[in-house]
Design an enzyme around this catalytic site. Structure first.
Site, PDB file in Angstrom:
ATOM      1  N   GLN A 195      -3.928 -12.108 -13.630  1.00 42.32           N
ATOM      2  CA  GLN A 195      -3.999 -10.931 -14.884  1.00 42.32           C
ATOM      3  C   GLN A 195      -2.812 -10.384 -15.357  1.00 42.32           C
ATOM      4  O   GLN A 195      -2.193  -9.852 -16.019  1.00 42.32           O
ATOM      5  CB  GLN A 195      -5.228  -9.749 -13.568  1.00 42.32           C
ATOM      6  CG  GLN A 195      -3.831  -8.880 -12.828  1.00 42.32           C
ATOM      7  CD  GLN A 195      -4.312  -8.297 -11.537  1.00 42.32           C
ATOM      8  OE1 GLN A 195      -5.935  -8.502 -10.592  1.00 42.32           O
ATOM      9  NE2 GLN A 195      -4.159  -6.741 -11.416  1.00 42.32           N
ATOM     10  N   LEU A 248       0.893  -0.873   0.259  1.00 46.20           N
ATOM     11  CA  LEU A 248      -0.003  -0.076  -0.065  1.00 46.20           C
ATOM     12  C   LEU A 248       0.855   1.239  -0.126  1.00 46.20           C
ATOM     13  O   LEU A 248       1.967   1.256   0.808  1.00 46.20           O
ATOM     14  CB  LEU A 248      -1.366  -0.080   1.153  1.00 46.20           C
ATOM     15  CG  LEU A 248      -1.898  -1.405   1.315  1.00 46.20           C
ATOM     16  CD1 LEU A 248      -2.934  -0.869   2.693  1.00 46.20           C
ATOM     17  CD2 LEU A 248      -2.973  -1.232  -0.049  1.00 46.20           C
ATOM     18  N   ASP A 299      -5.280   4.026 -13.078  1.00 48.11           N
ATOM     19  CA  ASP A 299      -5.628   2.488 -13.885  1.00 48.11           C
ATOM     20  C   ASP A 299      -6.924   2.826 -14.416  1.00 48.11           C
ATOM     21  O   ASP A 299      -8.168   2.834 -14.701  1.00 48.11           O
ATOM     22  CB  ASP A 299      -5.333   1.021 -13.315  1.00 48.11           C
ATOM     23  CG  ASP A 299      -4.853   0.882 -12.578  1.00 48.11           C
ATOM     24  OD1 ASP A 299      -3.393   0.127 -13.085  1.00 48.11           O
ATOM     25  OD2 ASP A 299      -4.069   1.703 -11.789  1.00 48.11           O
ATOM     26  N   VAL A 355      -2.840   9.569  -7.395  1.00 44.19           N
ATOM     27  CA  VAL A 355      -1.957  11.167  -6.430  1.00 44.19           C
ATOM     28  C   VAL A 355      -0.347  10.532  -7.008  1.00 44.19           C
ATOM     29  O   VAL A 355      -0.262   9.691  -7.229  1.00 44.19           O
ATOM     30  CB  VAL A 355      -2.272   9.632  -4.567  1.00 44.19           C
ATOM     31  CG1 VAL A 355      -1.398  10.301  -3.726  1.00 44.19           C
ATOM     32  CG2 VAL A 355      -3.507   9.944  -4.871  1.00 44.19           C
ATOM     33  N   SER A 371       2.654   0.776  -6.877  1.00 39.24           N
ATOM     34  CA  SER A 371       3.548  -0.504  -6.158  1.00 39.24           C
ATOM     35  C   SER A 371       4.541  -1.320  -6.625  1.00 39.24           C
ATOM     36  O   SER A 371       6.125  -1.286  -6.156  1.00 39.24           O
ATOM     37  CB  SER A 371       2.805  -1.506  -5.524  1.00 39.24           C
ATOM     38  OG  SER A 371       1.359  -1.562  -4.878  1.00 39.24           O
ATOM     39  N   ARG A 372       4.827  -1.174  -8.359  1.00 36.22           N
ATOM     40  CA  ARG A 372       5.893  -1.292  -8.739  1.00 36.22           C
ATOM     41  C   ARG A 372       6.469   0.012  -8.602  1.00 36.22           C
ATOM     42  O   ARG A 372       8.015  -0.407  -8.905  1.00 36.22           O
ATOM     43  CB  ARG A 372       5.704  -1.615 -10.295  1.00 36.22           C
ATOM     44  CG  ARG A 372       4.343  -2.493 -10.346  1.00 36.22           C
ATOM     45  CD  ARG A 372       4.401  -2.892 -11.967  1.00 36.22           C
ATOM     46  NE  ARG A 372       3.971  -4.014 -12.389  1.00 36.22           N
ATOM     47  CZ  ARG A 372       2.024  -3.930 -12.509  1.00 36.22           C
ATOM     48  NH1 ARG A 372       1.980  -3.616 -12.290  1.00 36.22           N
ATOM     49  NH2 ARG A 372       1.990  -6.048 -12.565  1.00 36.22           N
ATOM     50  N   GLY A 393      -1.629   6.104  -2.348  1.00 36.29           N
ATOM     51  CA  GLY A 393      -2.696   6.492  -3.665  1.00 36.29           C
ATOM     52  C   GLY A 393      -4.063   5.375  -3.101  1.00 36.29           C
ATOM     53  O   GLY A 393      -4.790   6.025  -3.141  1.00 36.29           O
ATOM     54  N   HIS A 394      -3.216   4.028  -2.669  1.00 34.35           N
ATOM     55  CA  HIS A 394      -3.856   3.357  -2.464  1.00 34.35           C
ATOM     56  C   HIS A 394      -4.770   3.866  -0.563  1.00 34.35           C
ATOM     57  O   HIS A 394      -6.682   3.806  -0.383  1.00 34.35           O
ATOM     58  CB  HIS A 394      -3.636   1.692  -1.476  1.00 34.35           C
ATOM     59  CG  HIS A 394      -2.643   1.472  -2.396  1.00 34.35           C
ATOM     60  ND1 HIS A 394      -1.926   0.600  -3.228  1.00 34.35           N
ATOM     61  CD2 HIS A 394      -3.618   0.377  -3.980  1.00 34.35           C
ATOM     62  CE1 HIS A 394      -1.602  -0.377  -3.789  1.00 34.35           C
ATOM     63  NE2 HIS A 394      -2.680   0.257  -4.215  1.00 34.35           N
TER      64      HIS A 394
HETATM   65  P1  AMP Z   1      -3.196  -2.320  -7.571  1.00 35.40           P
HETATM   66  O1  AMP Z   1      -2.923  -2.721  -5.628  1.00 35.40           O
HETATM   67  O2  AMP Z   1      -2.356  -1.447  -8.283  1.00 35.40           O
HETATM   68  O3  AMP Z   1      -4.281  -3.212  -7.845  1.00 35.40           O
HETATM   69  O4  AMP Z   1      -4.668  -0.651  -6.777  1.00 35.40           O
HETATM   70  C1  AMP Z   1      -5.673  -0.927  -6.361  1.00 35.40           C
HETATM   71  C2  AMP Z   1      -7.038   0.145  -6.156  1.00 35.40           C
HETATM   72  O5  AMP Z   1      -5.373   1.960  -6.087  1.00 35.40           O
HETATM   73  C3  AMP Z   1      -6.473   0.853  -7.888  1.00 35.40           C
HETATM   74  O6  AMP Z   1      -7.781   1.055  -7.832  1.00 35.40           O
HETATM   75  C4  AMP Z   1      -6.047   1.446  -8.769  1.00 35.40           C
HETATM   76  O7  AMP Z   1      -6.288   2.449  -9.337  1.00 35.40           O
HETATM   77  C5  AMP Z   1      -5.607   2.039  -7.361  1.00 35.40           C
HETATM   78  N1  AMP Z   1      -4.372   3.207  -7.621  1.00 35.40           N
HETATM   79  C6  AMP Z   1      -3.143   2.714  -7.665  1.00 35.40           C
HETATM   80  N2  AMP Z   1      -2.697   3.619  -8.019  1.00 35.40           N
HETATM   81  C7  AMP Z   1      -3.186   4.838  -7.542  1.00 35.40           C
HETATM   82  C8  AMP Z   1      -2.132   6.042  -7.071  1.00 35.40           C
HETATM   83  N3  AMP Z   1      -1.370   6.622  -7.596  1.00 35.40           N
HETATM   84  N4  AMP Z   1      -3.892   6.724  -7.395  1.00 35.40           N
HETATM   85  C9  AMP Z   1      -4.628   7.059  -6.822  1.00 35.40           C
HETATM   86  N5  AMP Z   1      -5.417   5.326  -7.273  1.00 35.40           N
HETATM   87  C10 AMP Z   1      -3.922   4.629  -7.344  1.00 35.40           C
END
Ligand code: AMP
Length: 279
Positions: free
Chosen positions: A62, A32, A151, A177, A187-188, A35-36
């Site tokens: 995925q 996390l 995304d 964010v 996360s990457r 953004g999360h």
């Molecule tokens: P992930 O863990 O990458 O699958 O992301 C989980 C959720 O967090 C998804 O809805 C992403 O679009 C959102 N997310 C990831 N990075 C950001 C970010 N920088 N700003 C806002 N939401 C994000």
């Protein structure tokens, strides 16, 4: 904060809730970042006296065969601490993929929208995303689910799936964010070397340039994008496109809301980012 590690426990918890309890849901793959956490904070605000549910699941279906499933960063203890501090009530973190995939024979696909952008370079990716999010929405039955616009294509596809399958609750998109220097949180990013992280700033700088040209009145996409290879060097471009914001098909001239989307590799790490261009 309650941690649930099986679908059986999740269903038992869900069934035990009093009717009318508001549930706000944030699905993630963990590791996390802010953004999360912005999604979790919005979930907390929307749930009121109800429950905020976070899922943490690195969804294998995925990822393509040559993608970074094995390298995807994980930190359960750190995630739990951040989730708790952001007001999460329940974290669902299945111990094995089999919890969510009793078999791998039922799939959810959304046609058309997955023919563009990441769908083209990551065959099967959105099938995996739609399938897991559909399962999670059926298990959690939230009133509201929050997703990030980082995304953008994923959000567009999930909105279609949600409407077509009459899935529960409302879908809410949240702004991207960024780090103070412009890099979109991901996360990457944890897999970037210091040098690659610096180079990756080319993506947000490029998008800022595109926005500037757009604000100055440029509507022709070729002029708007300019020399993308040098703008993103030394990144290896997967795609740089301007697409219709609803259909996600490429456009040459911006007459309706459009999206400029980038996917590029820096130091072997695939990063995505985008910006909306609204005439
Ligand atoms: P992930 O863990 O990458 O699958 O992301 C989980 C959720 O967090 C998804 O809805 C992403 O679009 C959102 N997310 C990831 N990075 C950001 C970010 N920088 N700003 C806002 N939401 C994000």
């Amino acid at each position: 904060m309650l941690a649930l590690r099986s679908t059986a426990d999740l269903l038992t918890w869900r069934t035990s809730l009093a009717a009318g309890t508001t549930i706000a849901f944030v699905p993630t793959m963990g590791y996390l970042h802010d953004g999360h956490l912005s999604l979790l904070r919005e979930a907390r605000a929307r749930a009121g006296a109800g429950k905020v549910v976070l899922s943490i699941f690195v969804n294998p279906t995925q990822f393509g065969p040559n993608e970074d499933l094995d390298r995807y960063p994980r930190d359960e203890a750190g995630d739990f601490a951040k989730a708790q501090a952001s007001g999460t009530d329940v974290v669902f973190c299945p111990t094995t993929p089999e919890e969510l995939y009793p078999s791998r024979s039922t799939w959810v696909t959304v046609d058309d929208l997955d023919q563009h952008l990441c769908g083209r370079s990551r065959p099967g990716h959105f099938r995996g995303v739609c399938t897991v999010v559909c399962k999670l929405l059926m298990l959690v039955r939230p009133d509201v689910s929050l997703f990030g616009q980082k995304d953008f294509q994923q959000l567009a596809i999930l909105r279609h799936m949600h409407a077509d399958l009459f899935l529960p609750g409302e879908i809410v998109g949240m702004p991207i964010v960024r780090e103070p220097d412009g890099l979109a949180l991901s996360s990457r990013n944890a897999n970037l070397s210091a040098a690659a992280r610096q180079q990756a700033l080319a993506i947000s700088s490029f998008l800022a340039q595109v926005r500037e040209r757009f604000s100055a009145g440029v509507r022709d996409v070729a002029t708007l994008l300019g020399d993308t290879a040098s703008a993103l060097a030394p990144g290896k471009i997967d795609y740089v496109e301007v697409v219709d914001a609803l259909r996600l098909a490429p456009v040459n001239l911006i007459e309706r809301p459009a999206l400029c989307a980038v996917a590029a590799f820096f130091g072997g790490v695939r990063l995505i980012d985008n910006t909306l261009l609204t005439p």
